[in-house]
Design an enzyme around this catalytic site. Structure first.
Site, PDB file in Angstrom:
ATOM      1  N   HIS A  40      28.001  24.595 -17.234  1.00 19.44           N
ATOM      2  CA  HIS A  40      26.785  23.852 -16.866  1.00 19.44           C
ATOM      3  C   HIS A  40      27.059  22.369 -16.638  1.00 19.44           C
ATOM      4  O   HIS A  40      27.508  21.679 -17.561  1.00 19.44           O
ATOM      5  CB  HIS A  40      25.741  24.021 -17.982  1.00 19.44           C
ATOM      6  CG  HIS A  40      24.466  23.318 -17.694  1.00 19.44           C
ATOM      7  ND1 HIS A  40      23.762  22.612 -18.634  1.00 19.44           N
ATOM      8  CD2 HIS A  40      23.758  23.211 -16.545  1.00 19.44           C
ATOM      9  CE1 HIS A  40      22.683  22.100 -18.085  1.00 19.44           C
ATOM     10  NE2 HIS A  40      22.648  22.444 -16.815  1.00 19.44           N
ATOM     11  N   HIS A  65      16.628  21.180 -10.713  1.00 20.61           N
ATOM     12  CA  HIS A  65      17.063  22.578 -10.790  1.00 20.61           C
ATOM     13  C   HIS A  65      16.326  23.459  -9.792  1.00 20.61           C
ATOM     14  O   HIS A  65      16.795  24.535  -9.444  1.00 20.61           O
ATOM     15  CB  HIS A  65      16.836  23.146 -12.198  1.00 20.61           C
ATOM     16  CG  HIS A  65      17.767  22.578 -13.233  1.00 20.61           C
ATOM     17  ND1 HIS A  65      17.455  21.481 -13.983  1.00 20.61           N
ATOM     18  CD2 HIS A  65      19.013  22.970 -13.634  1.00 20.61           C
ATOM     19  CE1 HIS A  65      18.459  21.214 -14.818  1.00 20.61           C
ATOM     20  NE2 HIS A  65      19.423  22.089 -14.618  1.00 20.61           N
ATOM     21  N   ARG A 137      19.001   6.027  -7.804  1.00 15.61           N
ATOM     22  CA  ARG A 137      19.649   7.116  -8.512  1.00 15.61           C
ATOM     23  C   ARG A 137      19.091   7.137  -9.930  1.00 15.61           C
ATOM     24  O   ARG A 137      19.458   6.329 -10.784  1.00 15.61           O
ATOM     25  CB  ARG A 137      21.170   6.886  -8.533  1.00 15.61           C
ATOM     26  CG  ARG A 137      22.019   8.147  -8.690  1.00 15.61           C
ATOM     27  CD  ARG A 137      21.910   8.763 -10.051  1.00 15.61           C
ATOM     28  NE  ARG A 137      22.692   9.999 -10.160  1.00 15.61           N
ATOM     29  CZ  ARG A 137      22.145  11.183 -10.452  1.00 15.61           C
ATOM     30  NH1 ARG A 137      20.846  11.314 -10.632  1.00 15.61           N
ATOM     31  NH2 ARG A 137      22.934  12.244 -10.572  1.00 15.61           N
ATOM     32  N   CYS A 184      27.234   4.377  -6.252  1.00 13.61           N
ATOM     33  CA  CYS A 184      27.286   5.522  -7.158  1.00 13.61           C
ATOM     34  C   CYS A 184      28.630   6.226  -6.979  1.00 13.61           C
ATOM     35  O   CYS A 184      29.157   6.311  -5.862  1.00 13.61           O
ATOM     36  CB  CYS A 184      26.147   6.485  -6.854  1.00 13.61           C
ATOM     37  SG  CYS A 184      26.039   7.809  -8.069  1.00 13.61           S
ATOM     38  N   TYR A 319      31.028  11.247 -14.564  1.00  6.72           N
ATOM     39  CA  TYR A 319      31.594   9.995 -14.056  1.00  6.72           C
ATOM     40  C   TYR A 319      33.031   9.769 -14.521  1.00  6.72           C
ATOM     41  O   TYR A 319      33.408   8.702 -14.999  1.00  6.72           O
ATOM     42  CB  TYR A 319      30.678   8.803 -14.409  1.00  6.72           C
ATOM     43  CG  TYR A 319      29.287   8.986 -13.838  1.00  6.72           C
ATOM     44  CD1 TYR A 319      29.096   9.059 -12.460  1.00  6.72           C
ATOM     45  CD2 TYR A 319      28.171   9.143 -14.650  1.00  6.72           C
ATOM     46  CE1 TYR A 319      27.841   9.264 -11.914  1.00  6.72           C
ATOM     47  CE2 TYR A 319      26.913   9.354 -14.122  1.00  6.72           C
ATOM     48  CZ  TYR A 319      26.746   9.409 -12.754  1.00  6.72           C
ATOM     49  OH  TYR A 319      25.504   9.629 -12.225  1.00  6.72           O
TER      50      TYR A 319
HETATM   51  C1  HEM Z   1      22.511  19.803 -14.034  1.00  7.11           C
HETATM   52  C2  HEM Z   1      22.143  24.618 -13.568  1.00  7.11           C
HETATM   53  C3  HEM Z   1      19.458  24.813 -17.627  1.00  7.11           C
HETATM   54  C4  HEM Z   1      19.659  19.981 -17.960  1.00  7.11           C
HETATM   55  C5  HEM Z   1      22.587  21.100 -13.533  1.00  7.11           C
HETATM   56  C6  HEM Z   1      23.205  21.446 -12.279  1.00  7.11           C
HETATM   57  C7  HEM Z   1      23.133  22.797 -12.163  1.00  7.11           C
HETATM   58  C8  HEM Z   1      22.432  23.300 -13.321  1.00  7.11           C
HETATM   59  C9  HEM Z   1      23.682  23.628 -11.020  1.00  7.11           C
HETATM   60  C10 HEM Z   1      23.783  20.445 -11.267  1.00  7.11           C
HETATM   61  C11 HEM Z   1      22.632  20.044 -10.381  1.00  7.11           C
HETATM   62  C12 HEM Z   1      22.909  18.922  -9.398  1.00  7.11           C
HETATM   63  O1  HEM Z   1      23.548  17.910  -9.782  1.00  7.11           O
HETATM   64  O2  HEM Z   1      22.435  19.027  -8.253  1.00  7.11           O
HETATM   65  C13 HEM Z   1      21.418  25.095 -14.632  1.00  7.11           C
HETATM   66  C14 HEM Z   1      21.130  26.492 -14.873  1.00  7.11           C
HETATM   67  C15 HEM Z   1      20.404  26.561 -16.014  1.00  7.11           C
HETATM   68  C16 HEM Z   1      20.205  25.189 -16.496  1.00  7.11           C
HETATM   69  C17 HEM Z   1      21.569  27.667 -13.992  1.00  7.11           C
HETATM   70  C18 HEM Z   1      19.892  27.835 -16.619  1.00  7.11           C
HETATM   71  C19 HEM Z   1      19.947  28.111 -17.869  1.00  7.11           C
HETATM   72  C20 HEM Z   1      19.210  23.516 -18.030  1.00  7.11           C
HETATM   73  C21 HEM Z   1      18.340  23.111 -19.115  1.00  7.11           C
HETATM   74  C22 HEM Z   1      18.390  21.738 -19.173  1.00  7.11           C
HETATM   75  C23 HEM Z   1      19.309  21.297 -18.157  1.00  7.11           C
HETATM   76  C24 HEM Z   1      17.511  24.053 -19.966  1.00  7.11           C
HETATM   77  C25 HEM Z   1      17.690  20.756 -20.074  1.00  7.11           C
HETATM   78  C26 HEM Z   1      17.190  21.013 -21.246  1.00  7.11           C
HETATM   79  C27 HEM Z   1      20.528  19.546 -16.977  1.00  7.11           C
HETATM   80  C28 HEM Z   1      20.991  18.180 -16.877  1.00  7.11           C
HETATM   81  C29 HEM Z   1      21.820  18.128 -15.748  1.00  7.11           C
HETATM   82  C30 HEM Z   1      21.838  19.466 -15.180  1.00  7.11           C
HETATM   83  C31 HEM Z   1      20.652  17.030 -17.813  1.00  7.11           C
HETATM   84  C32 HEM Z   1      22.609  16.932 -15.241  1.00  7.11           C
HETATM   85  C33 HEM Z   1      21.759  16.116 -14.360  1.00  7.11           C
HETATM   86  C34 HEM Z   1      22.373  14.757 -14.133  1.00  7.11           C
HETATM   87  O3  HEM Z   1      23.463  14.658 -13.568  1.00  7.11           O
HETATM   88  O4  HEM Z   1      21.720  13.797 -14.525  1.00  7.11           O
HETATM   89  N1  HEM Z   1      22.115  22.223 -14.132  1.00  7.11           N
HETATM   90  N2  HEM Z   1      20.853  24.337 -15.617  1.00  7.11           N
HETATM   91  N3  HEM Z   1      19.773  22.388 -17.472  1.00  7.11           N
HETATM   92  N4  HEM Z   1      21.070  20.286 -15.962  1.00  7.11           N
HETATM   93 FE1  HEM Z   1      20.957  22.316 -15.820  1.00  7.11          FE
HETATM   94  N1  MTE Z   2      20.128   3.552 -15.896  1.00  7.04           N
HETATM   95  C1  MTE Z   2      19.211   4.344 -16.486  1.00  7.04           C
HETATM   96  N2  MTE Z   2      18.546   3.874 -17.556  1.00  7.04           N
HETATM   97  N3  MTE Z   2      18.952   5.595 -16.023  1.00  7.04           N
HETATM   98  C2  MTE Z   2      19.620   6.095 -14.933  1.00  7.04           C
HETATM   99  O1  MTE Z   2      19.357   7.232 -14.530  1.00  7.04           O
HETATM  100  N4  MTE Z   2      21.391   5.715 -13.244  1.00  7.04           N
HETATM  101  C3  MTE Z   2      22.693   5.043 -13.090  1.00  7.04           C
HETATM  102  C4  MTE Z   2      22.531   3.542 -13.130  1.00  7.04           C
HETATM  103  N5  MTE Z   2      21.704   3.142 -14.243  1.00  7.04           N
HETATM  104  C5  MTE Z   2      20.612   5.289 -14.305  1.00  7.04           C
HETATM  105  C6  MTE Z   2      20.808   3.989 -14.819  1.00  7.04           C
HETATM  106  C7  MTE Z   2      23.413   5.385 -11.883  1.00  7.04           C
HETATM  107  S1  MTE Z   2      24.321   6.838 -11.903  1.00  7.04           S
HETATM  108  C8  MTE Z   2      23.489   4.527 -10.803  1.00  7.04           C
HETATM  109  S2  MTE Z   2      24.472   4.878  -9.484  1.00  7.04           S
HETATM  110  C9  MTE Z   2      22.702   3.287 -10.766  1.00  7.04           C
HETATM  111  O2  MTE Z   2      21.899   3.124 -11.937  1.00  7.04           O
HETATM  112  C10 MTE Z   2      21.795   3.289  -9.559  1.00  7.04           C
HETATM  113  O3  MTE Z   2      21.041   2.120  -9.505  1.00  7.04           O
HETATM  114  P1  MTE Z   2      19.855   1.984  -8.444  1.00  7.04           P
HETATM  115  O4  MTE Z   2      18.912   3.145  -8.649  1.00  7.04           O
HETATM  116  O5  MTE Z   2      19.247   0.657  -8.707  1.00  7.04           O
HETATM  117  O6  MTE Z   2      20.498   2.066  -7.086  1.00  7.04           O
END
Ligand code: HEM
Ligand code: MTE
Length: 464
Positions: A40, A65, A137, A184, A319
């Protein structure tokens, strides 16, 4: 195939840990996602929050998602359906209801959280990106902050916590303006995804923008808090954006960068001469020039200094750069340093791949930037896929050596001979350390889809 077995919510609830397998529901479908936990992108602990229950309350917040590629992954783990007697999951309020309005021209990658970039043709129109077009972002909803009640908490060198209002900051410390580009790590990930999908946000070439940031130097605040220039460690930042589990956005930078009198790290309350917009961190954000955007924490609420990097998911499990050989099964996040300074980068903003070009005069435009304060000294452009090259004309502010925080815009006037059927436009930049960009994506592809700085290529068919 045969019909799926039918389960009650109570039966699903029994599967809430590794040992009992981890099941979740979405709509009326039941999934066993145990084998996905380690894969994940958001981390194993996040999925476990939903273990044995419905995804809906969590995906209301992490609504990115609800995209085809994520739903496809989920579908591959389907093991059953909920009994038709089960009441549907009550709908939850929209955590994004308070998000600010945005410019309609932005190309949206995900709406909730909001991730968007300016259209290519707009990017190089302005040296300072107008704030509405500046890429956005966000990992979570935009917090709503009352500037009068706002306090910045700074852990001082004796372990006490200083509490500073915006007025305190503006009164006690000198104001500085710094023109800096923010990029980013995922900028140009779409080109990596095209080679092999990373299942992550498909940024085009627009996850990079430049602004004049106004605020106080982090160094001045740290000195006020009792830290000394020679001190070792990391400065950790926390934002006010958080999820249901209390996870806040956080990141850190080396204390050395923060204390460097030539590091220019800002706590910014202004962007392009105006109050910081909500999407960009109102009322206060960090701007770490020359460093990956992820460290420029928005909606800053807390600064602390310690021997270790921030424990945040985004510092430890995201990152970072890896070899193309590393897979989700073999990745060891503790082995790779977090991305700080960025490598040399450039891209063609005009013509865009769908532009109609005719023989005659053609202007090619773009941007070029490098991290660590390294100046861009040259941009080479080819119209024939890299067989022959010409130097582009650079524009942009002259910044101090080692403190070239902002991009250069460039352009090249070329003439397209009659009879030309296709143009294969390529650009590459060179920075003041003579670093150059790699020519293709393949050798730098990585599971996180970060740090794509391959030569940028735009293929165009020429009309009559
Ligand atoms: C990111 C799938 C459940 C929190 C992702 C991504 C996928 C994914 C493919 C990448 C998405 C992208 O960057 O476009 C799944 C699947 C789940 C699931 C199949 C099924 C169980 C959850 C749950 C949570 C969660 C329940 C929160 C409680 C997150 C977070 C990210 C993420 C925080 C990262 C986002 C970021 O980069 O800020 N997930 N997810 N996911 N998912 Fe899930
Ligand atoms: N700071 C907080 N609190 N929350 C965020 O999601 N995203 C980070 C950073 N600071 C983020 C954050 C990321 S990944 C990037 S690339 C930059 O903020 C983007 O800044 P901008 O939205 O002003 O372009």
């Amino acid at each position: 195939g045969p019909p799926f077995p039918v389960f009650t919510r109570q039966e699903v609830a029994c599967h809430h840990s590794d040992a009992d397998r981890v099941w979740v529901t979405y709509g009326s479908d039941v999934f066993d996602v145990t084998d996905f936990l380690e894969l994940h992108p958001g981390g194993k602990s996040k999925i476990l929050l939903a273990a044995g229950g419905a995804l809906e309350p969590f995906w209301a917040l992490y609504a990115m998602h609800k995209q085809e590629h994520v739903l496809e992954i989920l579908q591959s783990y389907k093991v059953g359906e909920l009994s038709p007697e089960e009441p549907p999951q009550p709908s939850v309020g929209d955590p994004y209801a308070e998000d600010p309005p945005r410019h309609p021209a932005l190309k949206i990658n995900t709406l909730k959280p909001f991730n968007a970039e300016p259209p290519s043709e707009v990017i190089a129109e302005n040296y300072l990106t107008p704030s509405p077009f500046f890429f956005k972002r966000n990992h979570l909803p935009v917090p709503l902050v009352d500037p009068a009640a706002y306090r910045l908490h700074v852990q001082d060198a004796c372990g006490r916590t200083l509490s500073l209002s915006l007025r305190d900051l503006k009164r006690s410390f000198r104001k500085h303006d710094v023109v800096a580009t923010v990029q980013c790590a995922g900028n140009r990930r779409a080109e990596m995804n095209a080679l092999q999908s990373t299942n992550r946000l498909g940024w085009g070439i627009g996850a990079i923008s430049t602004a004049c940031w106004g605020g106080v130097l982090l160094r001045d605040v740290l000195v006020h808090a009792g830290y000394q220039p020679g001190d070792e460690g990391h400065v950790c930042f926390e934002g006010l954006d958080r999820d249901q589990s209390g996870t806040v956005y956080g990141a850190s930078i080396p204390l050395k960068k923060a204390m460097n009198p030539e590091g220019d790290v800002l706590l910014a309350y202004e962007m392009n001469g105006e109050e910081l917009p909500r999407d960009h961190g109102f009322p206060l954000r960090v701007v770490v020039p020359g460093t990956v955007g992820a460290r420029s924490v928005k909606w800053l609420t807390r600064i602390s200094v310690g021997p270790e990097e921030s424990k945040s998911h985004w510092q430890r499990k995201d990152y970072k750069g890896f070899s193309p050989a590393v897979t989700w099964d073999t990745v060891d996040f503790s082995k790779a340093p977090s991305i700080q300074e960025m490598p040399v980068q450039s891209a063609i903003t005009e013509p865009s791949p769908d532009a109609s070009v005719t023989p005659g005069e053609l202007t090619v435009k773009g941007y070029a930037w490098s991290g660590g304060g390294r100046n861009v000294i040259r941009v080479d452009v080819s119209l024939d896929g890299g067989k022959s090259w010409r130097e582009a004309e650079l524009t942009g502010e002259e910044q101090l050596p080692g403190r070239a925080w902002a991009w250069k815009l460039w352009q090249l006037k070329a003439s397209v001979p009659t009879g030309t059927k296709q143009l294969n436009i390529v650009c590459k930049a060179v920075d003041s350390s003579y670093n150059e960009q790699p020519d293709t994506v393949g050798p730098i592809w990585n599971i996180l889809g970060v740090l794509n700085n391959a030569w940028h290529r735009v293929r165009i068919s020429v009309g009559e």
